[in-house]
Design an enzyme around this catalytic site. Structure first.
Site, PDB file in Angstrom:
ATOM      1  N   ASP A   1       0.749  -1.241  -0.008  1.00 11.08           N
ATOM      2  CA  ASP A   1      -0.056   0.015   0.120  1.00 11.08           C
ATOM      3  C   ASP A   1       1.083   1.281  -0.004  1.00 11.08           C
ATOM      4  O   ASP A   1       1.864   1.157   0.621  1.00 11.08           O
ATOM      5  CB  ASP A   1      -0.844   0.037   1.235  1.00 11.08           C
ATOM      6  CG  ASP A   1      -2.145   1.186   0.945  1.00 11.08           C
ATOM      7  OD1 ASP A   1      -2.395   1.593   0.165  1.00 11.08           O
ATOM      8  OD2 ASP A   1      -2.725   1.318   2.249  1.00 11.08           O
TER       9      ASP A   1
ATOM     10  N   ASN B   1     -10.356  -2.600  -6.540  1.00  7.57           N
ATOM     11  CA  ASN B   1      -9.539  -1.728  -7.478  1.00  7.57           C
ATOM     12  C   ASN B   1     -10.027  -1.517  -8.574  1.00  7.57           C
ATOM     13  O   ASN B   1      -9.842  -0.358  -9.321  1.00  7.57           O
ATOM     14  CB  ASN B   1      -8.160  -2.066  -7.352  1.00  7.57           C
ATOM     15  CG  ASN B   1      -7.437  -2.083  -6.202  1.00  7.57           C
ATOM     16  OD1 ASN B   1      -6.232  -2.711  -5.900  1.00  7.57           O
ATOM     17  ND2 ASN B   1      -7.572  -1.209  -5.518  1.00  7.57           N
TER      18      ASN B   1
END
Length: 246
Positions: A21, A69
């Site tokens: 991340d 996503n």
């Protein structure tokens, strides 16, 4: 020599899972497009895989693209798919030379046909390798994985292929995308300072130790991995038992 550990602080956990991340924030902090952060993140993937192999990690799972996503802006999704193509075309031969088996988990049917073909080639080429297994969670969601496993078992029970009383935790786990040949992670690492699992390996992380780092993924290196392993070794893993009962 497979799995040669040179950490200096004991045997590394057999299976490490990482939520990578912070690519976008890394780029934004530098006034750069988010896509630059993703490109830098691919370099961090390369370094992490090499470090894990050298340290003797047997399984490394990387959360590269979640089902959520897909809702990102189309230009960013397209850029990520291009980076995936680049990685699958450019890195697989090296992974194979280093004895690394590649496994892809997730909803690959949502990916383009050429990417699916690259995935099949990567898995086929490296299937016999034993140095380390690299699992890439791609178009992956933990809840979706659990639903799909439950659906498969329900169909087997409905069709008389499986008795309901035969459904156990072990049987359920065997129906997950990790199957019965990839052990549950011992250690989960998340970069960027966020402290949540974000729909990642919800079943498999039941007893994993979790280490959350402030480091953004493009800056993640061998030292971060070693420090996370050191933290893992400081934990008292009781798996629900009381002190002194194991």
């Amino acid at each position: 020599m497979p799995g040669s550990s040179n950490t200096g602080f004991g045997t590394p956990p057999a299976h490490i899972a990482i939520i990578m991340d912070g690519n976008g924030r890394w780029a934004t902090a530098r006034g750069l497009p988010r896509t630059v952060g993703h490109k830098k993140g691919v370099e961090a993937v390369r370094a992490a895989v090499e470090a894990a192999r050298e340290l003797g990690v047997r399984y490394l799972t990387l959360y590269s693209f979640s089902t959520e996503n897909w809702t990102r802006p189309q230009d960013e999704v397209s850029a990520l798919m291009q980076l995936l193509r680049f990685y699958l075309r450019g890195e697989i031969a090296k992974l194979h030379r280093n004895g690394i088996r590649v496994r892809i988990i997730g909803e690959r049917q949502r990916l383009s046909a050429d990417i699916q073909a690259l995935i099949e080639n990567a898995e086929s080429l490296t299937a016999g390798n034993t140095q380390m297994t690299l699992v890439i969670a791609l178009s992956y969601g933990g809840r979706q994985e659990l639903v799909e496993a439950a659906r498969k078992i329900a169909v087997a029970v409905r069709d008389g292929e499986l008795a309901a009383e035969a459904v156990t935790a072990e049987l359920f786990a065997a129906h997950l995308s990790t199957g019965d040949d990839i052990p549950d992670p011992d250690l989960m690492i998340r970069t960027s300072g966020e402290k949540r699992v974000s729909n990642f390996l919800l079943w498999q992380l039941a007893y994993a130790e979790m280490v959350f780092l402030d480091t953004l993924w493009p800056d993640f290196g061998r030292r971060d991995l070693e420090e996370a392993i050191q933290e893992y070794h400081r934990r008292d893993r009781r798996f629900g038992a009381t002190v002194g009962s194991r």
